[in-house]
Design a protein around this motif. Structure first.
Motif, PDB file in Angstrom:
ATOM      1  N   UNK A  83      25.910 -12.071  40.507  1.00  0.00           N
ATOM      2  CA  UNK A  83      27.180 -12.762  40.780  1.00  0.00           C
ATOM      3  C   UNK A  83      26.984 -14.256  41.033  1.00  0.00           C
ATOM      4  N   UNK A  84      25.908 -14.594  41.754  1.00  0.00           N
ATOM      5  CA  UNK A  84      25.708 -16.012  42.072  1.00  0.00           C
ATOM      6  C   UNK A  84      25.431 -16.861  40.830  1.00  0.00           C
ATOM      7  N   UNK A  85      24.695 -16.280  39.893  1.00  0.00           N
ATOM      8  CA  UNK A  85      24.444 -17.015  38.648  1.00  0.00           C
ATOM      9  C   UNK A  85      25.739 -17.221  37.860  1.00  0.00           C
ATOM     10  N   UNK A  86      26.620 -16.225  37.940  1.00  0.00           N
ATOM     11  CA  UNK A  86      27.936 -16.396  37.315  1.00  0.00           C
ATOM     12  C   UNK A  86      28.649 -17.604  37.911  1.00  0.00           C
ATOM     13  N   UNK A  87      28.621 -17.668  39.231  1.00  0.00           N
ATOM     14  CA  UNK A  87      29.321 -18.767  39.899  1.00  0.00           C
ATOM     15  C   UNK A  87      28.706 -20.106  39.536  1.00  0.00           C
ATOM     16  N   UNK A 128      34.025  -3.980  42.531  1.00  0.00           N
ATOM     17  CA  UNK A 128      33.724  -3.979  43.967  1.00  0.00           C
ATOM     18  C   UNK A 128      32.707  -5.058  44.312  1.00  0.00           C
ATOM     19  N   UNK A 129      31.698  -5.212  43.463  1.00  0.00           N
ATOM     20  CA  UNK A 129      30.684  -6.236  43.726  1.00  0.00           C
ATOM     21  C   UNK A 129      31.315  -7.629  43.692  1.00  0.00           C
ATOM     22  N   UNK A 150      33.808 -12.352  46.671  1.00  0.00           N
ATOM     23  CA  UNK A 150      34.999 -13.141  46.996  1.00  0.00           C
ATOM     24  C   UNK A 150      35.215 -13.151  48.513  1.00  0.00           C
ATOM     25  N   UNK A 151      35.078 -11.962  49.123  1.00  0.00           N
ATOM     26  CA  UNK A 151      35.297 -11.857  50.568  1.00  0.00           C
ATOM     27  C   UNK A 151      34.263 -12.687  51.325  1.00  0.00           C
ATOM     28  N   UNK A 165      38.568 -17.515  45.841  1.00  0.00           N
ATOM     29  CA  UNK A 165      39.171 -16.591  44.885  1.00  0.00           C
ATOM     30  C   UNK A 165      38.317 -16.595  43.621  1.00  0.00           C
ATOM     31  N   UNK A 166      37.873 -15.389  43.207  1.00  0.00           N
ATOM     32  CA  UNK A 166      36.944 -15.283  42.085  1.00  0.00           C
ATOM     33  C   UNK A 166      37.679 -14.964  40.783  1.00  0.00           C
ATOM     34  N   UNK A 167      37.484 -15.766  39.754  1.00  0.00           N
ATOM     35  CA  UNK A 167      38.118 -15.445  38.477  1.00  0.00           C
ATOM     36  C   UNK A 167      37.383 -14.316  37.760  1.00  0.00           C
TER      37      UNK A 167
END
Ligand SMILES: *Cc1c(COP(=O)(O)O)cnc(C)c1O
Length: 375
Positions: free
Chosen positions: A95-99, A114-115, A120-121, A126-128
């Motif tokens: 997920x972090x690499x996506x961001x 869920x991941x 996001x939490x 807010x995650x696209x």
């Protein structure tokens, strides 16, 4: 020093202006839906960065790749502007690499969701994401039961900005196939879970199936690269690639000579043979009956395709028409990508994706950095 062109065994020319023209045609056919571009697998082998940069000039702002790694490379090439969606979802822990790459995952299951939601939490942002639903291809996307759970429990998308609800067509290249209408109906039903989100169903062939298939965004790949999206009908797309291979040797053989591996062919009369610098290591299909062209003269394949070469029948062509060091046409107006595919029992997609790590590449119509020819 010789130039790369002088050294080349084969030359692949990629016409970015033709890709741009194909993009404009698809956008026109999309009739108001946004036209994105699928540039996965290095833009079907043609060079994702060069293709995407050219399409940005045409106004394209949304790209699709298959892998996170492709998105990272494309983001580095394109800078911050465009949206980059990753079709194959989020491998665990990425997920972090996506961001970091500002890549938008196409989430294919509730577990993946869920991941993404947890991130996001955790970050308070807010995650696209895009949500893919399976409307009947049974390949990727949430099953209808998962979609139903989502409909019952909106907290499952808390903190997520659903940028797209999408699905993929299994039989779009067969306009009469009953699966097409069945998939549209199922997609319409599933997308109602998130009625506000933009929707996307059509690939290249889907764009040509009619208004019901176009929704808010269309996702053509193959048609951009000149592959016929309406098989059996005249190809409305402009050809994008041409491929030339060099003659490395010419020889005359007597009647009865065995040609190539396994002596798969014997000359039934004296023949003139040309050996060309292209083989299956270059992605030229080994199973095929596709030969070459010298101008309009066909040069039929003689025997089997080797790793680095093929032999073609040049009987009747003299030295002033075909000489050692000359280039002959492998993909051209006389023999399109779709023709090579048909002669090899495969599809144009596979031919394009396989072509050429060893080819010298020439990009026509590169409007990005002056003199920049990097693929
Ligand atoms: C590859 C792909 C496309 C593009 O398909 P073409 O037939 O090349 O236009 C679109 N959507 C998804 C989900 C894909 O995997």
């Amino acid at each position: 020093m010789n130039t790369p062109l002088e050294r080349a065994g084969a030359v692949l020319t990629i016409d970015l202006d033709a890709i741009a023209a194909n993009y404009r045609l698809l956008r026109e056919k999309a009739e108001g839906a946004e036209c994105a571009a699928v540039v996965k697998a290095n833009a079907y082998g043609l060079g994702a960065a060069a293709v995407a940069r050219r399409l940005i000039v045409e106004g394209c702002t949304t790209f699709f790749v298959a892998h996170l790694g492709e998105a990272i490379d494309l983001r580095a090439a394109l800078g911050e502007g465009p949206d980059i969606f990753v079709l194959n979802g989020t491998p665990p822990g990425t997920a972090r690499d996506f961001l970091a790459a500002r890549a938008i995952p196409v989430v294919n299951s509730l577990a993946e969701l869920a991941e993404w939601r947890a991130l996001a939490a955790e970050s308070g942002a807010v995650m696209p994401a895009a949500l893919q639903v399976d409307s009947g291809m049974s390949r990727l996307g949430m099953a209808p039961e998962e979609a139903a759970l989502l409909a019952e429990d909106p907290s499952l998308i808390a903190g997520i900005d659903v940028r797209l609800v999408m699905s993929h067509l299994a039989c779009a290249d067969e306009p009469g196939h009953s699966a097409n209408m069945a998939q549209v109906s199922e997609f319409e039903r599933l997308r109602r879970i998130l009625p506000e989100a933009r929707a996307s169903l059509a690939n290249s062939s889907g764009v040509f199936l009619g208004k019901a298939f176009r929704h808010d965004l269309v996702r053509p790949g193959a048609a951009l690269y000149g592959i016929n999206p309406v098989p059996g009908k005249r190809n409305p797309m402009r050809p994008v690639v041409s491929l030339k291979a060099r003659v490395v040797q010419l020889r005359e053989v007597p009647q009865g000579a065995g040609i190539g591996y396994g002596h798969a062919l014997h000359a039934d009369a004296p023949m003139r043979l040309a050996t060309l610098s292209i083989g299956y290591a270059d992605g030229w299909p080994r199973g095929p009956r596709a030969g070459a062209f010298c101008g309009d003269a066909p040069l039929p394949l003689a025997g089997r395709v080797s790793m680095d070469s093929i032999v073609v029948d040049a009987t009747g062509l003299s030295d002033d028409v075909l000489w050692q060091g000359a280039f002959v046409d492998m993909i051209c107006a006389n023999q399109t990508v779709d023709d090579v595919a048909a002669a090899s029992g495969t599809i144009g997609y596979e031919i394009l994706c396989s072509l050429g790590r060893r080819f010298h590449r020439i990009y026509l119509g590169d409007r990005s950095v002056a003199g920049d020819q990097t693929p």
